[in-house]
Design an enzyme around this catalytic site. Structure first.
Site, PDB file in Angstrom:
ATOM      1  N   ARG A   1       0.944-113.982 -70.956  1.00  0.00           N
ATOM      2  CA  ARG A   1       1.201-114.896 -69.476  1.00  0.00           C
ATOM      3  C   ARG A   1       0.012-116.110 -70.357  1.00  0.00           C
ATOM      4  NH1 ARG A   1       4.197-112.423 -68.291  1.00  0.00           N
ATOM      5  NH2 ARG A   1       5.097-111.041 -65.779  1.00  0.00           N
TER       6      ARG A   1
ATOM      7  N   GLU B   1       3.833-123.147 -64.557  1.00  0.00           N
ATOM      8  CA  GLU B   1       5.161-122.813 -65.116  1.00  0.00           C
ATOM      9  C   GLU B   1       6.231-123.490 -63.932  1.00  0.00           C
ATOM     10  OE1 GLU B   1       5.247-118.547 -68.289  1.00  0.00           O
ATOM     11  OE2 GLU B   1       5.901-118.825 -66.980  1.00  0.00           O
TER      12      GLU B   1
ATOM     13  N   HIS C   1       9.754-119.544 -70.833  1.00  0.00           N
ATOM     14  CA  HIS C   1       8.983-117.862 -70.075  1.00  0.00           C
ATOM     15  C   HIS C   1      10.657-116.587 -70.299  1.00  0.00           C
ATOM     16  CE1 HIS C   1       6.082-115.151 -67.848  1.00  0.00           C
ATOM     17  NE2 HIS C   1       7.474-114.608 -68.779  1.00  0.00           N
TER      18      HIS C   1
END
Length: 271
Positions: free
Chosen positions: A189, A218, A237
């Site tokens: 993360r 993000e 991601h």
């Protein structure tokens, strides 16, 4: 829930009095207030094992791409301004290098399995030491202290769960402990790393490079300094982003929902 949506807050829970189960995609649960959800008698499930193989693959992909400067190399190869390839344009060796893995859960262990095939020396730090036979299978050496791992590793890979204890686990002090030739890889993360400290470390050559599948937020603001650095690779991601894995995640979520609605034990329940 997909990409942390919808937000499971008190307003939503109050508006859904018949809610039985929240099925969340992926392995991270830092976006969920488990105590709040449980107080409404709602169960929570996730899909931790479905994502582990692909996320481990992503970790190795980022390690290799950063070491061999694949993104820069691609840009050079396709640039209309390129007239020749410089002979002194070099990456760093992976085989024989030391990989330090912070977080030796399912994903971290799968990364170690892959790294062994690249003849890497493997160090790891975890809340609990793995069994001796598990260590031997991948040739991993346990570091009780994070500092020892940071000081010895050529590549440091983060595969920890985001908790209050791991929030900004890697900050200015930790980055300064790393080798100036080291690369930081994050597949966990974004908030596990102090991004301001990372920018400073990369700009001042405290560490060599970073390869990140996760950031905060993000996506990053388009003017963020991380986006301007040559020694950084950032992906959106996509650790679990393969067709098969996303299908399995959906199937597991549906299975948990069906069990919860039927009053049966919920598979992969977060307790």
């Amino acid at each position: 829930m997909w990409y942390h949506r919808p937000a499971i807050n008190e307003e939503l829970l109050q508006s859904l009095p018949n809610l039985k189960v929240v099925a969340s995609s992926g392995v991270g649960i830092d976006h969920l207030d488990l105590k709040l959800i449980s107080s409404y008698g709602v169960k929570v499930s996730y899909t931790p094992f479905a994502v582990s193989t692909d996320t481990a693959d992503m970790g190795m992909a980022l390690l290799l791409a950063s070491a061999r400067r694949l993104v820069e190399g691609h840009e050079m190869a396709v640039s209309p301004d390129t007239e020749y390839f410089p002979a002194d344009w070099l990456g760093v060796e992976v085989s024989g290098a030391t990989l330090g893995i912070l977080g030796m859960g399912t994903i971290g262990y799968k990364v170690a399995e892959r790294a062994k095939a690249f003849e890497m020396k493997i160090l790891y730090h975890n809340r609990n030491q793995r069994k001796k036979e598990e260590e031997s299978a991948v040739g991993a050496v346990y570091c009780k202290k994070i500092d020892d791992l940071l000081q010895q590793s050529d590549f440091v890979l983060l595969a920890v769960t985001l908790t209050p204890q791991t929030h900004k686990l890697i900050g200015k002090r930790e980055l300064e402990l790393m080798k100036p030739t080291a690369t930081l890889i994050n597949i966990s993360r974004g908030l596990v790393v102090d991004q301001d400290a990372l920018v400073e470390a990369l700009q001042n050559k405290v560490i060599k490079a970073a390869a990140l599948d996760v950031t905060y937020p993000e996506p990053l603001p388009r003017d963020h300094p991380l986006l301007k650095l040559k020694n950084v690779i950032i992906t959106p991601h996509i650790g679990s982003a393969t067709k098969k894995t996303r299908w399995v995640m959906m199937a597991e979520m549906a299975e948990s929902i069906e069990a919860g609605l039927a009053g049966l034990p919920v598979p992969r329940e977060v307790l």
